[in-house]
Design an enzyme around this catalytic site. Structure first.
Site, mmCIF file in Angstrom:
data_model
loop_
_atom_site.group_PDB
_atom_site.id
_atom_site.type_symbol
_atom_site.label_atom_id
_atom_site.label_comp_id
_atom_site.label_asym_id
_atom_site.label_seq_id
_atom_site.Cartn_x
_atom_site.Cartn_y
_atom_site.Cartn_z
ATOM 1 N N HIS A 291 0.842 -1.214 0.000
ATOM 2 C CA HIS A 291 0.000 0.000 0.000
ATOM 3 C C HIS A 291 0.867 1.251 0.000
ATOM 4 C CE1 HIS A 291 0.338 1.043 4.353
ATOM 5 N NE2 HIS A 291 0.330 -0.265 4.561
ATOM 6 N N GLU A 337 -4.970 2.131 2.783
ATOM 7 C CA GLU A 337 -4.980 0.900 3.585
ATOM 8 C C GLU A 337 -5.121 1.247 5.053
ATOM 9 O OE1 GLU A 337 -3.326 -2.298 6.151
ATOM 10 O OE2 GLU A 337 -2.644 -0.237 5.954
#
Ligand SMILES: *[C@@H]1O[C@H](CO)[C@@H](O)[C@H](O)[C@H]1NC(C)=O
Ligand SMILES: *[C@@H]1O[C@H](CO)[C@@H](O)[C@H](O)[C@H]1NC(C)=O
Ligand SMILES: *[C@@H]1O[C@H](CO)[C@@H](O)[C@H](O)[C@H]1NC(C)=O
Ligand SMILES: *[C@@H]1O[C@H](CO)[C@@H](O)[C@H](O)[C@H]1NC(C)=O
Ligand SMILES: *[C@@H]1O[C@H](CO)[C@@H](O)[C@H](O)[C@H]1NC(C)=O
Length: 478
Positions: A291, A337
């Site tokens: 991420h 995320e």
């Protein structure tokens, strides 16, 4: 690695840590792959050696670290909602495009926009001291003059209940045990809500780590509907222990807490996709991912710059060696995320009709330390295949496989639904020393480890994307 928006998922992850580390030998005993398939996997050894040699000792040596350095030096940390994150995504899109990768694009996602502002916690009784704090993501701020209140230290939610009569009007401090991240993180997620229910005016948690040099660690928290939203922040292990001692000594503790945190309207971010298209089955994909967002502290070099750059490195290394698999190798850099897999959930919705083509999903979001192998979610045959594939990584001593019902962070959305996948398994004992803190800088990364991880990521992705069979999708029956 962030925390799950969804409590069910959180439970799933908790279970991972108490069950199911099936040993290699046990799986091998149960393995029954055909001699042909084993021979086919073994036949990749010269290709994998080429990949490893390039990364560890050849043209790609040091490249992952150099590129990660340039990235974190340029952008620093990259919280969801920030222009900085979008600039970092543009930079990676430009980089992939310039290098001629296939199908390079961003896919829009609405993401939370929380801003920290300035914050402070000053102990005013029984003595003066400035505490290091970090507000928790989604926390509300205090009034501008701050909150001046007495402190009540508790060890747990049960302890809070037993002291409920003393909590009204106080700042509750959770000095919870840290047996593991997954057992302790509930204090970060729900601490403010539970404290508010018994009348507290703010909530401070002991940071989610087992080691501290006076570093507070932030992370996501959430509020419960119809419960007063009180400010929530993390203090250091040192200060949590200090406050506990002061309380045990019978002293009155008073603190002035100021936080300017605000929740602003959602903004638009992007998941970033880039590929090496498959030569025979381009619609079938093996995914490598990390991420690209981080918290707004440190540099997000470890969480998750390392995961992003070994995923970039895997594609770049395969391309530099002219290796194109039968299936597509796709890298995805998930956005937001840290606010609960926001980008990944959007990707799952937008690509719901392509789930059958997700052959294998990989994510690195638990540090890029010295690699051990893979932690995977797959059925018995899948586990046996991975074990054969990982034997190819003997020269970097990263042949380990361990099964887990919940792997990765973002990819758990799919693996919990039966899509096979794996996360990188490394010597991650120090992960929480850095996680979500100002100490998450490039110093947490090593050029040699990154090279090995890039080699591992590239090798596994290439072999699984190139095999004559699709990686089997079975139930995770152990
Ligand atoms: C292995 O495969 C053979 C042939 O398909 C089968 O007869 C045997 O039961 C299998 N053994 C295990 C342990 O699954
Ligand atoms: C703490 O600092 C304040 C403001 O500087 C001062 O008025 C107060 O006396 C100090 N308290 C102690 C216990 O030193
Ligand atoms: C919150 O309060 C509203 C209005 O009283 C009610 O309709 C709703 O069900 C409550 N939500 C929860 C989760 O209790
Ligand atoms: C999924 O849906 C999109 C948009 O409707 C379409 O472009 C794409 O071809 C579909 N993919 C598959 C595998 O059916
Ligand atoms: C290889 O890895 C294993 C387990 O991950 C470790 O115990 C061993 O010391 C490593 N060997 C070398 C030569 O690094």
């Amino acid at each position: 690695m962030g925390v799950h928006r969804n409590f069910i998922l959180l439970l799933t992850v908790t279970l991972t840590f108490v069950t199911c580390n099936v040993s290699n030998s046990k799986i091998e005993d149960a393995c029954n792959l055909s001699a042909e398939l084993k021979a086919e996997i073994a036949s990749y050894s010269s290709t994998v050696e080429k990949i490893i040699n390039a990364a560890v000792d050849g043209s790609f040596k040091g490249v992952t670290y150099q590129e990660l350095s340039l990235f974190v030096d340029t952008f620093g940390n990259r919280i969801a909602g920030s222009q900085n994150l979008e600039n970092a995504i543009d930079y990676m899109i430009d980089k992939y495009t310039a290098d001629g990768f296939d199908n390079v694009h961003g896919e829009e996602v609405q993401v939370p926009h929380w801003v920290r502002g300035s914050e402070s916690a000053i102990l005013v009784e029984p003595r003066n001291a400035t505490l290091s704090i970090l507000g928790l993501g989604t926390s509300v701020g205090t009034p501008p003059e701050g909150i001046l209140a007495e402190v009540l230290v508790v060890k747990s939610f049960d302890d809070l209940q037993s002291k409920a009569g003393q909590a009204k009007g106080k700042i509750v401090v959770y000095n919870e045990d840290f047996d593991s991240y997954f057992s302790a993180v509930v204090y970060r997620s729900n601490g403010a809500t539970e404290a508010a229910k018994v009348g507290a005016v703010a909530s401070l948690i002991r940071s989610m780590t087992d080691f501290s040099l006076n570093t507070p660690h932030t992370g996501l928290q959430s509020y419960e509907e119809n419960v007063t939203k009180i400010p929530g922040a993390a203090i250091t292990i040192e200060d949590a222990h200090l406050l506990q001692r002061l309380q045990d000594e019978g002293k009155t503790i008073k603190m002035l807490l100021k936080m300017e945190a605000q929740n602003l309207p959602d903004t638009t971010s992007r998941n970033l996709v880039a590929e090496i298209e498959g030569t025979e089955y381009p619609e079938k994909v093996v995914i490598v991912s990390g991420h690209i967002d981080s918290w707004d502290v440190g540099e997000g070099a470890m969480d998750d710059g390392g995961g992003v750059f070994i995923s970039w490195g895997a594609l770049a290394l395969l391309k530099s060696l002219g290796l194109k698999a039968k299936r597509t190798v796709r890298s995805i850099f998930w956005t937001a995320e840290e606010f609960g897999y926001v980008g990944a959930y959007q990707y799952a919705i937008d690509h719901a009709n392509e789930t059958d083509n997700l052959i294998f999903m990989m994510e690195s979001d638990f540090g890029t330390f010295n690699p051990i192998g893979l932690e995977y979610s797959a059925g018995t045959t899948g586990g046996c295949i991975l074990q054969e594939v990982m034997k190819l990584l003997a020269s970097i001593n990263a042949t380990g496989t361990r099964q887990s019902p919940a792997v990765g962070s973002d990819i758990e959305i799919w693996t919990s639904d039966g899509v096979p996948g794996a996360s990188l398994d490394t010597e991650s004992e120090k992960y929480f020393w850095y996680h979500h803190s100002n100490a998450d800088t490039l110093e947490a990364e090593s050029t040699d480890y990154l090279d090995k991880n890039t080699a591992l990521w590239a090798s596994v992705a290439y072999v699984l994307a190139d095999l004559s069979i699709d990686f089997p999708r079975e139930t995770t029956d152990g």
